[in-house]
Design a protein around this motif. Structure first.
Motif, short mmCIF file in Angstrom:
data_model
loop_
_atom_site.label_atom_id
_atom_site.label_comp_id
_atom_site.label_asym_id
_atom_site.label_seq_id
_atom_site.Cartn_x
_atom_site.Cartn_y
_atom_site.Cartn_z
N UNK A 179 -65.24 -7.87 -20.82
CA UNK A 179 -66.08 -7.14 -21.77
C UNK A 179 -66.32 -7.95 -23.04
N UNK A 180 -65.39 -8.83 -23.37
CA UNK A 180 -65.49 -9.62 -24.59
C UNK A 180 -66.54 -10.72 -24.50
N UNK A 181 -66.93 -11.08 -23.28
CA UNK A 181 -67.93 -12.13 -23.12
C UNK A 181 -69.37 -11.62 -23.21
N UNK A 182 -69.52 -10.32 -23.26
CA UNK A 182 -70.87 -9.74 -23.30
C UNK A 182 -71.57 -10.00 -24.63
N UNK A 183 -70.80 -10.16 -25.69
CA UNK A 183 -71.41 -10.41 -27.00
C UNK A 183 -72.24 -11.69 -27.00
N UNK A 184 -71.79 -12.69 -26.25
CA UNK A 184 -72.55 -13.93 -26.12
C UNK A 184 -73.90 -13.67 -25.48
N UNK A 185 -73.93 -12.81 -24.46
CA UNK A 185 -75.19 -12.50 -23.77
C UNK A 185 -76.14 -11.73 -24.67
N UNK A 186 -75.62 -10.78 -25.41
CA UNK A 186 -76.48 -10.04 -26.35
C UNK A 186 -77.06 -10.99 -27.40
N UNK A 187 -76.25 -11.92 -27.87
CA UNK A 187 -76.71 -12.88 -28.87
C UNK A 187 -77.78 -13.80 -28.27
N UNK A 188 -77.63 -14.18 -27.01
CA UNK A 188 -78.60 -15.06 -26.37
C UNK A 188 -79.97 -14.40 -26.27
N UNK A 189 -79.99 -13.11 -25.98
CA UNK A 189 -81.28 -12.40 -25.96
C UNK A 189 -81.88 -12.36 -27.36
N UNK A 190 -81.06 -12.12 -28.36
CA UNK A 190 -81.53 -12.10 -29.75
C UNK A 190 -82.13 -13.44 -30.16
N UNK A 191 -81.51 -14.53 -29.73
CA UNK A 191 -81.95 -15.86 -30.15
C UNK A 191 -83.11 -16.39 -29.31
N UNK A 192 -83.15 -16.00 -28.03
CA UNK A 192 -84.17 -16.56 -27.12
C UNK A 192 -85.36 -15.64 -26.90
N UNK A 193 -85.14 -14.33 -27.08
CA UNK A 193 -86.18 -13.37 -26.78
C UNK A 193 -86.25 -13.01 -25.31
N UNK A 194 -85.37 -13.58 -24.50
CA UNK A 194 -85.33 -13.30 -23.06
C UNK A 194 -84.37 -12.14 -22.82
N UNK A 195 -84.85 -11.05 -22.24
CA UNK A 195 -84.05 -9.84 -22.07
C UNK A 195 -83.05 -9.92 -20.93
N UNK A 196 -83.10 -10.96 -20.11
CA UNK A 196 -82.23 -11.03 -18.94
C UNK A 196 -80.76 -10.98 -19.34
N UNK A 197 -80.41 -11.63 -20.44
CA UNK A 197 -79.00 -11.65 -20.87
C UNK A 197 -78.55 -10.25 -21.27
N UNK A 198 -79.41 -9.56 -21.99
CA UNK A 198 -79.13 -8.18 -22.41
C UNK A 198 -78.94 -7.28 -21.18
N UNK A 199 -79.84 -7.43 -20.21
CA UNK A 199 -79.80 -6.57 -19.02
C UNK A 199 -78.52 -6.77 -18.22
N UNK A 200 -78.09 -8.01 -18.08
CA UNK A 200 -76.85 -8.28 -17.34
C UNK A 200 -75.65 -7.73 -18.10
N UNK A 201 -75.62 -7.93 -19.41
CA UNK A 201 -74.51 -7.41 -20.22
C UNK A 201 -74.43 -5.90 -20.12
N UNK A 202 -75.58 -5.27 -20.19
CA UNK A 202 -75.63 -3.80 -20.10
C UNK A 202 -75.10 -3.31 -18.77
N UNK A 203 -75.53 -3.93 -17.66
CA UNK A 203 -75.09 -3.49 -16.34
C UNK A 203 -73.60 -3.75 -16.14
N UNK A 204 -73.12 -4.88 -16.63
CA UNK A 204 -71.69 -5.17 -16.51
C UNK A 204 -70.87 -4.11 -17.23
N UNK A 205 -71.31 -3.74 -18.41
CA UNK A 205 -70.58 -2.72 -19.18
C UNK A 205 -70.59 -1.38 -18.45
N UNK A 206 -71.72 -1.01 -17.86
CA UNK A 206 -71.81 0.26 -17.14
C UNK A 206 -70.91 0.26 -15.90
N UNK A 207 -70.85 -0.87 -15.20
CA UNK A 207 -69.98 -0.98 -14.02
C UNK A 207 -68.52 -0.87 -14.42
N UNK A 208 -68.16 -1.54 -15.50
CA UNK A 208 -66.78 -1.47 -16.00
C UNK A 208 -66.43 -0.06 -16.42
#
Length: 402
Positions: A179-208
């Motif tokens: 769960x602690x690695x998801x912050x990197x993915x959220x930040x990557x979407x913020x910096x790149x504008x690509x939502x894929x990182x956000x979407x993966x982080x969101x789904x991982x959190x929901x599965x957990x």
């Protein structure tokens, strides 16, 4: 002057004397009170300036014999010491911390290509993430985005999670730490504008959220999945006392992880889960009076079991953030304050003149392997510093994403 007047004069004189003494006591107390814990922590971190940056020497822990255990950048803990230096720079603006942190980053940048680990957040977000926060260089931004791309290679759509480990006999292990690695993915979407990182982080959190927690709100350490069906094969532990026990640092990872997921997504499910985990921790009958938990809440030798200052520091930092979002904010702040008070005491904080880079003592890394038991560990220091900074932001009514 009659008797009544004499008594009045005596009382007036006594009152003046008492007020004067009280004022002197307050003044004396103000002079003699100890430094703010953040200042004390920075003093201890400065001891690390005697250590020469080394590609194989990222400080991980202090061995029982007093030697520093250094590790290569591929180790999951390599980002914490540089991260602590960046936190120190961010709060002090003292260039010496920044300059030393930059020297260590040279040795860890290559981790952006390491696809053999899920610990990209620990290694890169704590180091390069903080570097970019306090020094907006495109080079740091590029490392963050490439690291997120590499981390995505560990995502399995059928399972709906990022794979944690490649070792062991598990088919597809996912640990609560992830769960602690998801912050990197959220930040990557913020910096790149690509939502894929956000979407993966969101789904991982929901599965957990769906599979990692028991009815009593505690967390399993490892959930093993079938990659063909996506179903759970087993729920186990790797660093806790038993499969059904509550490993203290695991509970802290969950609390922190779901709190940050609520911050980044606004999904109320994550806030509710963080609140449930907080309740488990704060009301646990095995929690010691000083609020520094035993390494596992179900350790068989409580009250003689080793403590885990790292779990306490992670918990405090998470609670300081969660208080921003919850109606129970006062209770969270009060509990976190109690943790910080204990960690800042002589029992847990390292002696000021110690010749090593660590701040806190009495953390437990891997009790089942009898490794890093009751010693200073780098990630305890990182989250302790973060908690102190968050507390200062609360005191100053400063809103900061930290």
């Amino acid at each position: 002057m009659n008797r009544i007047e004499i008594k009045q004069m005596i009382w007036i004189t006594l009152f003046v004397v008492m007020v004067g003494c009280s004022a002197k006591l307050k003044e004396h107390s103000k002079v003699d009170q100890p430094k703010y814990p953040l200042e004390e922590a920075l003093v201890r971190l400065s001891n690390s300036f005697t250590i020469e940056p080394d590609s194989l020497g990222f400080p991980r822990c202090l061995e029982p014999n007093g030697e520093i255990r250094g590790v290569p950048s591929k180790d999951w803990t390599s980002g914490f010491y540089p991260g602590s230096l960046w936190l120190a720079y961010g709060v002090s603006k003292d260039a010496k911390y920044k300059e030393l942190a930059q020297k260590w980053l040279v040795f860890s940048e290559k981790e952006k290509w390491n696809d053999r680990t899920h610990d990209m957040g620990f290694k890169i977000n704590c180091s390069f993430g903080n570097a970019y926060k306090f020094d907006k260089k495109d080079a740091y931004k590029d490392v963050i985005i490439q690291s997120a791309k590499t981390l995505l290679t560990r995502y399995n759509e059928t399972v709906g999670s990022l794979r944690s480990w490649d070792h062991g006999s598990w088919e597809f292990p996912v640990i609560i730490d992830n769960m602690m690695n998801l912050e990197l993915l959220f930040l990557a979407t913020e910096l790149s504008g690509d939502s894929i990182y956000y979407e993966v982080a969101l789904q991982h959190a929901l599965t957990t959220l769906k599979n990692h927690f028991r009815k009593d709100l505690s967390s399993y350490h490892v959930v093993n999945y079938d990659t063909i069906t996506g179903k759970v094969i087993a729920k186990e532990t790797h660093q806790g006392f038993s499969d059904e026990s509550s490993w203290a640092r695991g509970q802290a990872w969950g609390l922190y992880g779901f709190t940050l997921c609520y911050r980044e997504t606004g999904n109320v499910l994550f806030k509710k889960q963080a609140e449930k985990i907080a309740k488990f921790i704060m009301s646990n009958p095995q929690m010691p009076k000083d609020k520094i938990p035993y390494w596992d809440y179900n350790a068989p030798d409580i009250p003689n079991a080793p403590r885990d200052a790292s779990a306490a520091a992670i918990t405090a930092s998470a609670l300081y953030e969660l208080q921003n979002y919850s109606k129970d904010g006062i209770a969270y702040t009060t509990f976190a304050d109690a943790i910080i008070s204990s960690l800042s005491s002589e029992k847990y904080i390292i002696e000021q003149n110690s010749k090593h880079p660590f701040i806190l003592n009495h953390s437990t890394g891997n009790m089942p392997k009898n490794d890093e038991v009751d010693v200073p560990i780098s990630y305890a220091d990182y989250y302790y510093l973060e908690a102190l900074i968050r507390k200062e932001n609360i005191n100053n009514n400063t809103k900061d994403k930290l």
